[in-house]
Scaffold this motif. Structure first.
Motif, mmCIF file in Angstrom:
data_model
loop_
_atom_site.group_PDB
_atom_site.id
_atom_site.type_symbol
_atom_site.label_atom_id
_atom_site.label_comp_id
_atom_site.label_asym_id
_atom_site.label_seq_id
_atom_site.Cartn_x
_atom_site.Cartn_y
_atom_site.Cartn_z
ATOM 1 N N GLU A 310 43.595 46.760 50.904
ATOM 2 C CA GLU A 310 44.547 46.097 49.910
ATOM 3 C C GLU A 310 43.694 44.990 49.500
ATOM 4 O O GLU A 310 43.840 44.521 48.019
ATOM 5 N N TYR A 311 43.153 44.213 50.351
ATOM 6 C CA TYR A 311 42.386 42.900 50.072
ATOM 7 C C TYR A 311 40.880 43.390 49.185
ATOM 8 O O TYR A 311 40.815 42.681 48.086
ATOM 9 N N TYR A 312 40.266 44.571 49.398
ATOM 10 C CA TYR A 312 39.314 44.912 48.596
ATOM 11 C C TYR A 312 39.671 45.337 47.245
ATOM 12 O O TYR A 312 39.078 44.969 46.430
ATOM 13 N N GLU A 313 40.795 45.962 47.117
ATOM 14 C CA GLU A 313 41.396 46.386 45.826
ATOM 15 C C GLU A 313 41.792 45.206 44.783
ATOM 16 O O GLU A 313 41.470 45.290 43.702
ATOM 17 N N LYS A 314 42.254 44.358 45.556
ATOM 18 C CA LYS A 314 42.605 42.837 44.918
ATOM 19 C C LYS A 314 41.248 42.287 44.522
ATOM 20 O O LYS A 314 41.293 41.743 43.306
ATOM 21 N N ILE A 315 40.435 42.289 45.320
ATOM 22 C CA ILE A 315 38.835 41.700 44.935
ATOM 23 C C ILE A 315 38.436 42.310 43.601
ATOM 24 O O ILE A 315 37.833 41.808 42.573
ATOM 25 N N ARG A 316 38.447 43.653 43.824
ATOM 26 C CA ARG A 316 37.883 44.599 42.642
ATOM 27 C C ARG A 316 38.311 44.254 41.149
ATOM 28 O O ARG A 316 38.044 44.269 40.260
ATOM 29 N N SER A 317 40.018 44.057 41.452
ATOM 30 C CA SER A 317 40.648 44.217 39.971
ATOM 31 C C SER A 317 40.691 42.704 39.581
ATOM 32 O O SER A 317 40.503 42.657 38.251
ATOM 33 N N SER A 318 40.167 41.774 40.358
ATOM 34 C CA SER A 318 40.175 40.449 39.866
ATOM 35 C C SER A 318 38.608 39.824 39.803
ATOM 36 O O SER A 318 38.424 38.841 39.390
ATOM 37 N N ARG A 319 37.895 40.814 39.969
ATOM 38 C CA ARG A 319 36.185 40.335 40.160
ATOM 39 C C ARG A 319 35.666 40.161 38.817
ATOM 40 O O ARG A 319 36.038 40.922 37.699
ATOM 41 N N THR A 320 35.349 38.953 38.691
ATOM 42 C CA THR A 320 34.596 38.698 37.434
ATOM 43 C C THR A 320 33.053 38.991 37.164
ATOM 44 O O THR A 320 32.326 39.057 36.115
ATOM 45 N N PHE A 321 32.332 38.853 38.453
ATOM 46 C CA PHE A 321 30.894 39.392 38.526
ATOM 47 C C PHE A 321 30.464 40.987 38.294
ATOM 48 O O PHE A 321 31.282 41.576 38.768
#
Length: 332
Positions: A310-321
């Motif tokens: 869940e957290y990795y998916e959140k990181i991916r969806s909000s990642r700017t890099f």
């Protein structure tokens, strides 16, 4: 014969005519070391001097040859000063020296050269043999056809391979070796590295002429280790870290030869980047240690819990890099 034919072997070795066998041997070894071709590569004058010194020693170290040489010297002095007419037979102790046209003729027969009958030995023809054994630790020598080597008076050096564990090499160890029935204890100092060469004095092969022994050289091989490796003189290891540790940084435990230590991971470290642990590497002869190099490898988790996913998916969806942004400019 011409006065210049005669060679004063005593003068060549720098000893008196009354010199003992030990004094002659000592003088020969000193000069042989000084003029040996392996100590003077490409120096033809040194090579010629070495041959001259070796010839002088072969004659003067043999009591029978030395006696005949001394008698010939008396004949040469008298013949050279006009004491006898040319061709007259001159007998010293049953030996007629007038049969020789030159000093070289006499020496060639005395040493059994050029087909002359040896005075109590086999025929000898000298040739330089680079890299042979010698009393000076592996220099070449002049070897004759019968196998005698003027430079083998101190025996032959031997080599053997010694396999050590990483722990034995790091801390030092005492090994018991069996040398063809002779058991010896050898102390290996701390810090031996792959291809290190350890000298054990006086444990080589004995000379058949003097019974003096050469040295034994042990070539070190270090058994492979699952974690530590050598790269040149450096001790290197690979340490895996998780993606979050690479992003956020942190402290981790890293094994060293002396135990675990804490190492700081800087935020944003890249996979393959190397960090240095100063003074935590391989032993040195003076007692201190070199550095240990730690190569970082970022490892993705093989399995994820529901929360982690869940957290990795959140990181991916909000990642700017975008780590591949520079690839957009790649073309042929």
């Amino acid at each position: 014969m011409a006065a210049t034919d005669f060679k004063d072997y005593y003068a060549i070795l720098g000893v008196n005519k009354t010199a003992s066998a030990d004094e002659i041997k000592k003088a020969y070894r000193k000069l042989a070391r000084q003029y040996h071709p392996d100590m003077n590569p490409g120096d033809k004058s040194a090579e010629a001097r070495f041959k001259e010194v070796s010839e002088a020693y072969e004659v003067l170290s043999d009591s029978d040859k030395r006696q005949k040489y001394d008698q010939f010297g008396q004949y040469w002095k008298q013949a050279g000063s006009g004491g006898w007419p040319s061709g007259a037979g001159t007998d010293f102790g049953g030996f007629d020296f007038s049969q020789y046209g030159s000093f070289d003729d006499f020496i060639n027969e005395l040493l059994g050269r050029f087909g002359g009958a040896p005075a109590g030995g086999g025929r000898r023809t000298y040739s330089y043999r680079p890299g042979g054994s010698s009393p000076f630790g592996g220099f070449g020598g002049f070897q004759d056809a019968s196998g005698f080597d003027d430079s083998m008076s101190a025996g032959t050096d031997l080599e053997s391979t010694l396999s050590l564990t990483l722990s034995e090499a790091f801390r030092g160890v005492q090994k018991r070796l069996n040398l063809g029935g002779e058991v010896i204890d050898v102390r290996i100092p701390p810090g031996a590295k792959p291809k290190s060469r350890i000298r054990v004095k006086g444990k080589g092969q004995a000379s058949p002429y003097t019974q003096q022994r050469g040295d034994l050289y042990l070539n070190v091989e270090i058994q492979s280790h699952p974690f530590f490796k050598f790269e040149g003189d450096n001790l290197v290891c690979e340490v895996p870290i998780a993606p979050d540790e690479a992003v956020l940084g942190g402290s981790i435990e890293v094994p060293t030869p002396d135990g675990n230590v804490t190492m700081n991971i800087p935020a944003g470290i890249r996979s393959g980047q190397t960090l240095r642990l100063r003074g935590k590497g391989w032993s040195k002869p003076k007692g201190d240690c070199g550095d240990q190099l730690v190569r970082i490898v970022i490892v993705a988790p093989p399995e994820l819990s529901a929360t982690e996913r869940e957290y990795y998916e959140k990181i991916r969806s909000s990642r700017t890099f975008d780590p591949r942004s520079n690839l957009k400019r790649v073309s042929l």
